[in-house]
Design a protein around this motif. Sequence first.
Motif, PDB file in Angstrom:
ATOM      1  N   ASP A   1      -3.556   1.966   5.922  1.00 47.95           N
ATOM      2  CA  ASP A   1      -4.171   1.810   4.601  1.00 47.95           C
ATOM      3  C   ASP A   1      -5.283   0.773   4.661  1.00 47.95           C
ATOM      4  OD1 ASP A   1      -2.713   3.357   2.388  1.00 47.95           O
ATOM      5  OD2 ASP A   1      -1.045   2.463   3.485  1.00 47.95           O
TER       6      ASP A   1
ATOM      7  N   ILE B   1       0.743   5.323   9.315  1.00 46.90           N
ATOM      8  CA  ILE B   1      -0.084   5.371   8.116  1.00 46.90           C
ATOM      9  C   ILE B   1      -0.891   4.074   8.080  1.00 46.90           C
ATOM     10  CG2 ILE B   1      -0.090   5.294   5.596  1.00 46.90           C
ATOM     11  CD1 ILE B   1       0.525   8.029   6.650  1.00 46.90           C
TER      12      ILE B   1
ATOM     13  N   TRP C   1      -7.621  12.093   5.880  1.00 48.81           N
ATOM     14  CA  TRP C   1      -7.767  11.013   4.908  1.00 48.81           C
ATOM     15  C   TRP C   1      -7.188  11.400   3.557  1.00 48.81           C
ATOM     16  CZ3 TRP C   1      -9.721   6.262   6.143  1.00 48.81           C
ATOM     17  CH2 TRP C   1     -10.460   6.154   7.325  1.00 48.81           C
TER      18      TRP C   1
ATOM     19  N   GLN D   1      -7.421  -1.225   2.095  1.00 48.72           N
ATOM     20  CA  GLN D   1      -7.241  -1.504   0.665  1.00 48.72           C
ATOM     21  C   GLN D   1      -8.285  -2.480   0.135  1.00 48.72           C
ATOM     22  OE1 GLN D   1      -3.917  -4.015  -1.367  1.00 48.72           O
ATOM     23  NE2 GLN D   1      -3.141  -1.915  -1.259  1.00 48.72           N
TER      24      GLN D   1
ATOM     25  N   THR E   1      -7.027   9.220  -0.569  1.00 48.85           N
ATOM     26  CA  THR E   1      -7.443   8.016  -1.282  1.00 48.85           C
ATOM     27  C   THR E   1      -6.786   8.007  -2.655  1.00 48.85           C
ATOM     28  OG1 THR E   1      -9.335   6.711  -2.099  1.00 48.85           O
ATOM     29  CG2 THR E   1      -9.563   9.116  -2.159  1.00 48.85           C
TER      30      THR E   1
ATOM     31  N   ASN F   1      -6.864   2.435  -2.233  1.00 47.41           N
ATOM     32  CA  ASN F   1      -6.633   2.643  -0.808  1.00 47.41           C
ATOM     33  C   ASN F   1      -7.424   3.829  -0.283  1.00 47.41           C
ATOM     34  OD1 ASN F   1      -4.715   0.597  -0.702  1.00 47.41           O
ATOM     35  ND2 ASN F   1      -3.002   1.978  -1.073  1.00 47.41           N
TER      36      ASN F   1
ATOM     37  N   TRP G   1      -6.000  -4.644   5.289  1.00 45.91           N
ATOM     38  CA  TRP G   1      -5.573  -3.415   5.949  1.00 45.91           C
ATOM     39  C   TRP G   1      -4.127  -3.540   6.403  1.00 45.91           C
ATOM     40  CZ3 TRP G   1      -9.382  -6.653   7.476  1.00 45.91           C
ATOM     41  CH2 TRP G   1      -9.334  -7.241   8.733  1.00 45.91           C
TER      42      TRP G   1
ATOM     43  N   THR H   1      -6.693   5.963   3.002  1.00 45.17           N
ATOM     44  CA  THR H   1      -5.523   6.043   3.872  1.00 45.17           C
ATOM     45  C   THR H   1      -5.738   7.063   4.975  1.00 45.17           C
ATOM     46  OG1 THR H   1      -4.070   5.407   2.050  1.00 45.17           O
ATOM     47  CG2 THR H   1      -3.042   6.517   3.919  1.00 45.17           C
TER      48      THR H   1
ATOM     49  N   SER I   1       0.541   5.799   1.058  1.00 47.90           N
ATOM     50  CA  SER I   1      -0.263   6.844   1.652  1.00 47.90           C
ATOM     51  C   SER I   1      -1.179   7.503   0.641  1.00 47.90           C
ATOM     52  CB  SER I   1       0.658   7.893   2.282  1.00 47.90           C
ATOM     53  OG  SER I   1       1.551   8.386   1.310  1.00 47.90           O
ATOM     54  N   ASN I   2      -0.920   7.347  -0.646  1.00 47.71           N
ATOM     55  CA  ASN I   2      -1.794   7.918  -1.661  1.00 47.71           C
ATOM     56  C   ASN I   2      -2.069   6.907  -2.759  1.00 47.71           C
ATOM     57  OD1 ASN I   2      -3.362   9.916  -2.758  1.00 47.71           O
ATOM     58  ND2 ASN I   2      -1.712  10.773  -3.976  1.00 47.71           N
TER      59      ASN I   2
ATOM     60  N   PRO J   1       0.820  -1.196   0.000  1.00 50.11           N
ATOM     61  CA  PRO J   1       0.000   0.000   0.000  1.00 50.11           C
ATOM     62  C   PRO J   1       0.852   1.242   0.000  1.00 50.11           C
ATOM     63  CG  PRO J   1       0.267  -0.728   2.210  1.00 50.11           C
ATOM     64  CD  PRO J   1       1.048  -1.685   1.353  1.00 50.11           C
TER      65      PRO J   1
END
Length: 211
Positions: free
Chosen positions: A177, A175, A78, A179, A80, A115, A146, A117, A11-12, A9
């Motif tokens: 995620d 962080i 958040w 997913q 995504t 994701n 996750w 996040t 963060s973005n 995963p």
Amino acid sequence: VSDPEAIPPASNGQTCAEIEVLAASEAGGSPICTILQAEQSTCCPESAGGLPDQSCAPFEPNPYTFEPPNNDFPKAPWTTGGDGVWTIDDANSQEGTYAIKSPNLEGSSTVSISNATLAICSDFAGGTLSFNVLAPVLPPHDFFIWYVDGVEVSRLANALEWRSIPIPLTPGAHIVDFQYQYNPNSVPDLSSIPFPPDRQGAVCIDVLELQ
């Protein structure tokens, strides 16, 4: 069908290279600020004054729902991304009217991920993040997974009712995620494989709490 290999995963929804919590801490900077700056965010201040309010969790309010004014998604804390974005959904919620829902990735002939996040602040004292999830997904078509700081915690499928799931967290920045993963085994003609009517091909999340 064997469990698919987890897709790392971010963060973005991009690469794990942006998740540099430990490296940022060792450099003496704000870990979350470093991550956000890697994503070309403008929310981090130039000085070492810390993050603006609500750029990372703890939540306000806590527990956190997606009811107004939080039904504008994504907004801090958040983000995504990936092969699609999570959005606000008003058809399935655990409490109130709104939840967030993974995108429709049906039809992809290779693995596709998305994701949602959550950034947790560096001054977090440690504890438990709990979240509620509805996951009517089913392999080989899809999974819900996750992660914490790029490491898979667990995965879930065929959850036809809302479930509350705890994630133990150590002190400091994290962080997290959430997913949604479609076609994890990259089956070329996955649409030809029948699935039960209970499978809806999406995941919903609602009511999160940091304790």
